[in-house]
Design a protein around this motif. Structure first.
Motif, short mmCIF file in Angstrom:
data_model
loop_
_atom_site.label_atom_id
_atom_site.label_comp_id
_atom_site.label_asym_id
_atom_site.label_seq_id
_atom_site.Cartn_x
_atom_site.Cartn_y
_atom_site.Cartn_z
N PRO A 254 3.85 -28.27 -3.29
CA PRO A 254 5.27 -28.12 -2.82
C PRO A 254 5.70 -29.32 -1.99
O PRO A 254 6.95 -29.40 -2.08
CB PRO A 254 5.03 -26.65 -1.91
CG PRO A 254 3.77 -26.75 -1.41
CD PRO A 254 2.82 -27.33 -2.72
N LYS A 273 9.65 -33.36 -1.00
CA LYS A 273 9.21 -31.75 -1.56
C LYS A 273 9.46 -31.80 -2.98
O LYS A 273 10.07 -32.36 -3.76
CB LYS A 273 10.47 -30.89 -0.99
CG LYS A 273 10.31 -30.48 0.53
CD LYS A 273 11.14 -29.27 0.86
CE LYS A 273 10.40 -28.34 0.39
NZ LYS A 273 11.35 -26.88 1.10
N TYR A 277 12.11 -25.79 -8.64
CA TYR A 277 12.14 -24.80 -7.61
C TYR A 277 11.64 -23.22 -8.02
O TYR A 277 11.23 -22.56 -7.30
CB TYR A 277 13.71 -24.66 -7.36
CG TYR A 277 14.49 -25.63 -6.84
CD1 TYR A 277 13.85 -26.54 -5.87
CD2 TYR A 277 15.75 -25.72 -6.97
CE1 TYR A 277 14.54 -27.51 -5.13
CE2 TYR A 277 16.51 -26.98 -6.39
CZ TYR A 277 15.67 -27.83 -5.59
OH TYR A 277 16.35 -28.84 -4.98
N TYR A 280 8.29 -22.46 -6.29
CA TYR A 280 8.69 -21.65 -4.99
C TYR A 280 9.01 -20.13 -5.29
O TYR A 280 8.48 -19.27 -4.46
CB TYR A 280 9.75 -22.25 -4.10
CG TYR A 280 9.66 -23.73 -3.70
CD1 TYR A 280 8.71 -24.08 -2.74
CD2 TYR A 280 10.27 -24.52 -4.59
CE1 TYR A 280 8.52 -25.45 -2.56
CE2 TYR A 280 10.38 -25.86 -4.37
CZ TYR A 280 9.18 -26.45 -3.39
OH TYR A 280 9.15 -27.93 -3.01
N ASP A 281 9.60 -19.98 -6.24
CA ASP A 281 9.98 -18.45 -6.48
C ASP A 281 9.79 -18.15 -7.96
O ASP A 281 10.67 -17.83 -8.95
CB ASP A 281 11.52 -18.27 -6.26
CG ASP A 281 11.73 -18.35 -4.71
OD1 ASP A 281 11.59 -17.38 -4.05
OD2 ASP A 281 12.67 -19.33 -4.49
N LYS A 373 -0.28 -18.78 -5.58
CA LYS A 373 0.65 -19.48 -5.10
C LYS A 373 -0.20 -20.65 -4.28
O LYS A 373 -1.05 -20.41 -3.68
CB LYS A 373 1.44 -18.76 -4.03
CG LYS A 373 2.57 -17.96 -4.56
CD LYS A 373 3.47 -17.40 -3.43
CE LYS A 373 4.70 -16.58 -4.01
NZ LYS A 373 5.53 -15.77 -2.99
#
Length: 481
Positions: A254, A273, A277, A280-281, A373
């Motif tokens: 990440p 970063k 995206y 992350y989700d 994750k």
């Protein structure tokens, strides 16, 4: 004093006092809000768009496990890959270069990078570890890192696979192939044409992988009419790159903090970063637009790419509950829909994973997107059970059927409706009293005083009344005599 007038006066005084107390209490209730009043900052459950509402030039969901396309739209149409080019650059760099070695950044690697180029931030003459350049390539999408790695690959290629030698690379060639293709000498190629030579190796690998609509002219993805590919070819390239565990580590990171070099004297000279995206989700792709479970287990990672000519695009690597590895590429999202990029990717990912599951509805990967994750932390703090990043990894003491996280426990309330964590329940009056004890105490004392005064008034009225009655009886007795 007339008893009737006294009584009326006392009653009026008590009424005024009670009214004043009620007014103060009401004002406090409305002007001093309870501490539990707060904004709702929770994330609502947002459905992904239906496939028909995804605005892009093309997309492709490729099942690496079976070798078939699951769903697609215009998968063979030519598109400009922009920085998704760097998937190929990363794959070749991991093959040719030692990640612990250092590369000196040459002026040629920084030349011709326009003002719109995304950069890692390395400088001419900087000696940088290959691993750092790889993070600079994949997270901030540095064109400078891409060129430095491309040049390093050519130097390594000539050393590992010299012309006339027996050693060949994965594509079955050695340095003679570059000499013949570029019609030049090794010395001139190394001194002046390294990035051009790297593009030759990129195209050779694309041919080896079966890419029919791909041609690269640079390592970073800068716009060029002759630099193109397709959604299907990008999925094939991602599938090949995912065979390298180091590649999967890079795309799943990440963030990254860069270490000091000879030109950047202090650690943490840059913090970057991941621009994917959905990493992350991943829950966004866990259901389709109508709420059907997609059976997506994990988003391993991916690479984004954006230019005004190419639009926005992403190519990612995911794992289905049935264990199939899906490579998902979405290309050519128009500028007016840039804000929807992640949701469009989530939609294609959800529908692709659902189609994959329906073709083989067998659970082989337990858990949900939340179980897999990856965090940018020291190795000692990484998840100990990591079967998706490290295939074959066996859980120590885990029950595979119990990997899904337990629901967050709801705090038990006590008899007053208080959960014990600062939250309260009850009527507005109860909330006010609990959250404003000092003011409540003052008002309560005031009300108690009113009650005492009324009792005193009531006693005095009755005594005066009783005395008046006795006096009247005595007066009546005298008249009879």
């Amino acid at each position: 004093m007339n008893i009737k007038k006294l009584t009326v006066s006392m009653i009026r005084t008590a009424a005024v006092t009670i009214a004043a107390a009620l007014l103060v209490f009401s004002a406090a209730m409305f002007l001093l809000p309870a501490k539990t009043v707060s904004a709702d900052v929770g994330q609502p459950d947002i459905p992904v768009p239906a496939l028909g509402d995804v605005h892009c030039a093309s997309y492709c969901v490729y099942d690496k496990t079976t070798g078939y396309i699951v769903i697609s739209m215009n998968p063979d149409d030519r598109i400009y890959p922009a920085s998704m080019t760097k998937i190929m650059t990363c794959m070749l760099s991991l093959e040719y270069l030692d990640t612990a070695a250092k590369i000196t950044v040459n002026a040629s690697a920084l030349a011709d990078l326009d003002a719109d180029s995304s950069l890692m931030g390395v400088l001419e003459g900087e000696k940088v570890k290959v691993s750092e350049l790889l993070y600079g390539l994949m997270l901030p999408s540095g064109n400078d890192a891409a060129n430095a790695l491309g040049e390093g690959c050519i130097e390594a290629f000539f050393q590992k696979y010299p012309a006339g030698g027996s050693a060949v690379n994965k594509d079955g060639v050695n340095a003679q192939y570059l000499l013949d293709t570029l019609k030049d000498t090794q010395d001139h190629i190394v001194s002046s044409r390294k990035l051009e030579a790297f593009a030759v190796l990129m195209n050779l690998r694309a041919d080896t992988l079966g890419c029919k609509g791909t041609h690269f002219v640079n390592a970073c993805g800068l716009p060029d009419d002759n630099h193109y590919t397709t959604a299907y070819d990008l999925a094939l390239i991602m599938a090949a790159a995912s065979e390298n565990p180091d590649f999967n580590t890079l795309i799943s990171a990440p963030s990254h903090v860069f270490v000091a070099t000879n030109r950047h004297k202090a650690d943490a000279w840059s913090y970057v970063k991941n621009s994917n995206y959905l990493l992350y989700d991943p829950w966004l792709a866990s259901k389709t637009a109508n709420g059907t479970d997609s059976h997506l287990s994990a988003v391993i990672g991916g690479k984004t790419g954006t230019t005004s000519q190419a639009g926005k695009g992403l190519t990612i690597y995911t794992v289905n509950e049935n264990g199939h590895e899906l490579m998902i590429s979405i290309c050519g999202i128009p500028q007016e829909y840039y804000f929807y990029t992640t949701m469009y990717l989530a939609s294609v990912t959800a529908y692709g994973n659902l189609a994959c599951w329906e073709s083989d509805p067998v659970t082989r990967v337990y858990g949900t997107t939340g179980d897999y994750k990856y965090v940018n932390a020291p190795a000692s703090e990484q998840p100990q059970f990591d079967p998706l990043i490290n295939p074959g990894d066996e859980p120590d003491g885990y029950d595979l059927t119990q990997l899904t996280p337990s629901p967050t426990p709801v705090p038990e309330q006590n008899e007053d409706g208080d959960s014990g964590d600062g939250n309260t329940a009850g009527t507005p009056l109860e909330l006010f009293v609990k959250q404003n004890p000092v003011i409540s105490g003052i008002i309560g004392g005031f009300m108690l005083l009113i009650i005492v005064l009324n009792i005193v008034l009531w006693v005095r009225i009755n005594r005066i009344k009783h005395a008046a009655e006795i006096k009247a009886k005595k007066k009546a007795g005298k008249k009879k005599r």
